[in-house]
Enzyme design. Structure first.
Site, mmCIF file in Angstrom:
data_model
loop_
_atom_site.group_PDB
_atom_site.id
_atom_site.type_symbol
_atom_site.label_atom_id
_atom_site.label_comp_id
_atom_site.label_asym_id
_atom_site.label_seq_id
_atom_site.Cartn_x
_atom_site.Cartn_y
_atom_site.Cartn_z
ATOM 1 N N GLN A 106 24.056 12.216 22.386
ATOM 2 C CA GLN A 106 23.949 11.514 23.680
ATOM 3 C C GLN A 106 23.002 10.322 23.513
ATOM 4 O O GLN A 106 22.853 9.525 24.430
ATOM 5 C CB GLN A 106 23.397 12.450 24.753
ATOM 6 N N VAL A 108 21.429 6.800 22.211
ATOM 7 C CA VAL A 108 22.004 5.471 21.953
ATOM 8 C C VAL A 108 21.316 4.813 20.751
ATOM 9 O O VAL A 108 21.677 3.714 20.360
ATOM 10 C CB VAL A 108 21.910 4.568 23.206
ATOM 11 N N ASP A 109 20.337 5.560 20.154
ATOM 12 C CA ASP A 109 19.696 4.992 18.955
ATOM 13 C C ASP A 109 20.584 5.277 17.739
ATOM 14 O O ASP A 109 21.539 6.047 17.823
ATOM 15 C CB ASP A 109 18.285 5.593 18.779
ATOM 16 N N HIS A 124 27.356 8.368 24.630
ATOM 17 C CA HIS A 124 26.817 7.446 25.638
ATOM 18 C C HIS A 124 26.638 6.045 25.077
ATOM 19 O O HIS A 124 25.860 5.256 25.607
ATOM 20 C CB HIS A 124 25.479 7.983 26.184
ATOM 21 N N CYS A 135 34.803 -9.730 30.348
ATOM 22 C CA CYS A 135 36.094 -9.605 29.617
ATOM 23 C C CYS A 135 36.033 -8.518 28.551
ATOM 24 O O CYS A 135 37.048 -8.188 27.936
ATOM 25 C CB CYS A 135 36.464 -10.958 28.987
ATOM 26 N N CYS A 170 28.792 -14.645 27.241
ATOM 27 C CA CYS A 170 29.921 -14.226 26.397
ATOM 28 C C CYS A 170 30.515 -15.451 25.687
ATOM 29 O O CYS A 170 30.795 -16.463 26.336
ATOM 30 C CB CYS A 170 31.002 -13.581 27.264
ATOM 31 N N GLY A 210 17.476 19.396 21.410
ATOM 32 C CA GLY A 210 16.746 18.380 22.165
ATOM 33 C C GLY A 210 17.494 17.770 23.326
ATOM 34 O O GLY A 210 17.382 16.571 23.596
ATOM 35 N N ALA A 254 12.138 20.061 17.466
ATOM 36 C CA ALA A 254 13.198 19.984 16.461
ATOM 37 C C ALA A 254 12.665 19.538 15.102
ATOM 38 O O ALA A 254 13.016 20.115 14.063
ATOM 39 C CB ALA A 254 14.276 19.015 16.945
HETATM 40 N N1 APR Z 1 12.271 18.622 19.952
HETATM 41 C C1 APR Z 1 13.306 19.183 20.626
HETATM 42 N N2 APR Z 1 13.497 19.025 21.956
HETATM 43 C C2 APR Z 1 12.593 18.268 22.618
HETATM 44 C C3 APR Z 1 11.483 17.662 21.991
HETATM 45 C C4 APR Z 1 11.353 17.864 20.597
HETATM 46 N N3 APR Z 1 10.321 17.316 19.922
HETATM 47 N N4 APR Z 1 10.763 16.980 22.947
HETATM 48 C C5 APR Z 1 11.416 17.165 24.116
HETATM 49 N N5 APR Z 1 12.495 17.951 23.930
HETATM 50 C C6 APR Z 1 13.503 18.383 24.891
HETATM 51 C C7 APR Z 1 13.022 18.523 26.311
HETATM 52 O O1 APR Z 1 12.514 19.833 26.516
HETATM 53 C C8 APR Z 1 14.331 18.307 27.079
HETATM 54 O O2 APR Z 1 15.026 19.535 27.246
HETATM 55 O O3 APR Z 1 14.470 17.379 24.904
HETATM 56 C C9 APR Z 1 15.150 17.412 26.151
HETATM 57 C C10 APR Z 1 15.267 15.975 26.646
HETATM 58 O O4 APR Z 1 16.019 16.027 27.831
HETATM 59 P P1 APR Z 1 16.375 14.652 28.558
HETATM 60 O O5 APR Z 1 15.141 13.824 28.633
HETATM 61 O O6 APR Z 1 17.114 15.027 29.803
HETATM 62 O O7 APR Z 1 17.345 13.911 27.548
HETATM 63 P P2 APR Z 1 18.881 14.200 27.336
HETATM 64 O O8 APR Z 1 19.193 15.656 27.516
HETATM 65 O O9 APR Z 1 19.255 13.588 26.048
HETATM 66 O O10 APR Z 1 19.549 13.344 28.549
HETATM 67 C C11 APR Z 1 20.965 13.266 28.577
HETATM 68 O O11 APR Z 1 20.815 11.632 30.374
HETATM 69 O O12 APR Z 1 19.648 9.799 31.116
HETATM 70 C C12 APR Z 1 20.840 10.213 30.549
HETATM 71 O O13 APR Z 1 22.263 8.994 29.173
HETATM 72 C C13 APR Z 1 20.997 9.573 29.210
HETATM 73 O O14 APR Z 1 21.769 10.543 27.149
HETATM 74 C C14 APR Z 1 20.902 10.752 28.244
HETATM 75 C C15 APR Z 1 21.370 11.913 29.093
#
Ligand code: APR
Length: 268
Positions: A106, A108-109, A124, A135, A170, A210, A254
């Site tokens: 998910q 974007v990096d 994403h 366009c 563009c 994560g 992680a």
């Molecule tokens: N290792 C593993 N998990 C971690 C760590 C870590 N070091 N630090 C934080 N987390 C966990 C948090 O506990 C949380 O459950 O990573 C999760 C991050 O959740 P979000 O911030 O909601 O990110 P994500 O789940 O990727 O969001 C999904 O939402 O905003 C949109 O498009 C955006 O892709 C994103 C999507």
């Protein structure tokens, strides 16, 4: 959910159709802020409705483009962390056994790619890519020299998502260029979604790393895999609500935990 048991190493070795689903937490130890972590999450500090929707870009393209220029530069300064390296090691180990690992992110990096993962599915989009908002033509992400200078001189206010940088025009139609990321309310890239869903529907193991499992349809993938009989493994320091279908709940960061899991399964 049970704690990770010794069976996890054996299950990783036996798995042949693996999906790794990653979220912002996989890049957290690289220094890229997550979205929903208390205090540090991007959405705790910036308003997604002002920065990550088509309406926001329509209303104030310079504000939205300026924020993505800041985020792109922040990501460019970051390095992969051991979580990305462990995912790449898992993909190579399962492939060496004739299996497949579909890395579905998910994020974007480009840190999975920088760590050597292949065929990464970006649900994403990718922040490094840009396209015309009118366009759709692919466009250069690098701001034109004059706006480039603007981002250099934007200084501290750009960190508050407050600096406006006019998006490039563009080259085909002159419309404003936007980042090729999926904003709230937008459809996921169809091909990417179909690839992710097909991999989950045939998985024998899904490793969720994560992600808060709160944003759909990405959050549907572990349920799709579980219905296919896959073993669901989660690596997250916090609970996510996915626990009811998680067999191995690794309550850890992680970057700290994944390398050890891969070592236990495949050796150093
Ligand atoms: N290792 C593993 N998990 C971690 C760590 C870590 N070091 N630090 C934080 N987390 C966990 C948090 O506990 C949380 O459950 O990573 C999760 C991050 O959740 P979000 O911030 O909601 O990110 P994500 O789940 O990727 O969001 C999904 O939402 O905003 C949109 O498009 C955006 O892709 C994103 C999507």
């Amino acid at each position: 959910a049970q704690k990770a048991d010794g069976g996890l190493a054996a299950a990783l070795r036996a798995a042949r159709r693996v999906v790794v689903l990653t979220g912002a937490g996989a890049s957290a130890e690289s220094g890229i802020p997550t979205f929903r972590d208390a205090l540090t999450g991007l959405w705790e500090r910036f308003d997604p409705a002002r920065l990550a929707t088509p309406e926001a870009f329509e209303a104030d393209p310079g504000l939205v483009w300026g924020w993505y220029v800041w985020r792109r530069e922040q990501i460019a300064r970051c390095r992969t962390n051991p979580a990305h390296d462990a995912v790449t090691r898992l993909q190579r180990a399962v492939r060496a056994r004739g299996g497949t690992v579909t890395v579905v992110t998910q994020n974007v990096d480009d840190l999975h790619e920088r760590a050597g993962a292949e065929d990464v599915v970006h649900l994403h989009g990718a922040i490094a890519a840009s396209r015309c908002s009118v366009c759709g033509a692919p466009a250069e992400s690098e701001a034109a020299p004059e706006t480039r200078a603007a981002s250099d001189t934007a200084g501290p206010e750009i960190r508050t998502g407050g600096a406006r940088i006019a998006p490039p025009a563009c080259p085909v139609c002159g419309g404003p260029v936007r980042p090729s990321v999926v904003w709230f309310g937008e459809a996921l890239p169809r091909g990417e979604w179909l690839r992710a869903e097909a991999a989950a529907a045939r998985a024998d193991l899904l490793l969720s790393v994560g992600t808060s499992s709160t944003v759909y349809p990405a959050a549907e993938l572990p349920h799709t895999a579980a219905r296919a009989g896959a073993r669901i493994v989660q690596v997250n320091p916090s609970p996510t609500g996915l626990e009811s279908i998680v067999r191995d709940d690794v309550r850890a960061r992680a970057g700290a935990a994944l390398p050890g899991l891969i070592d236990a399964a495949f050796g150093r």
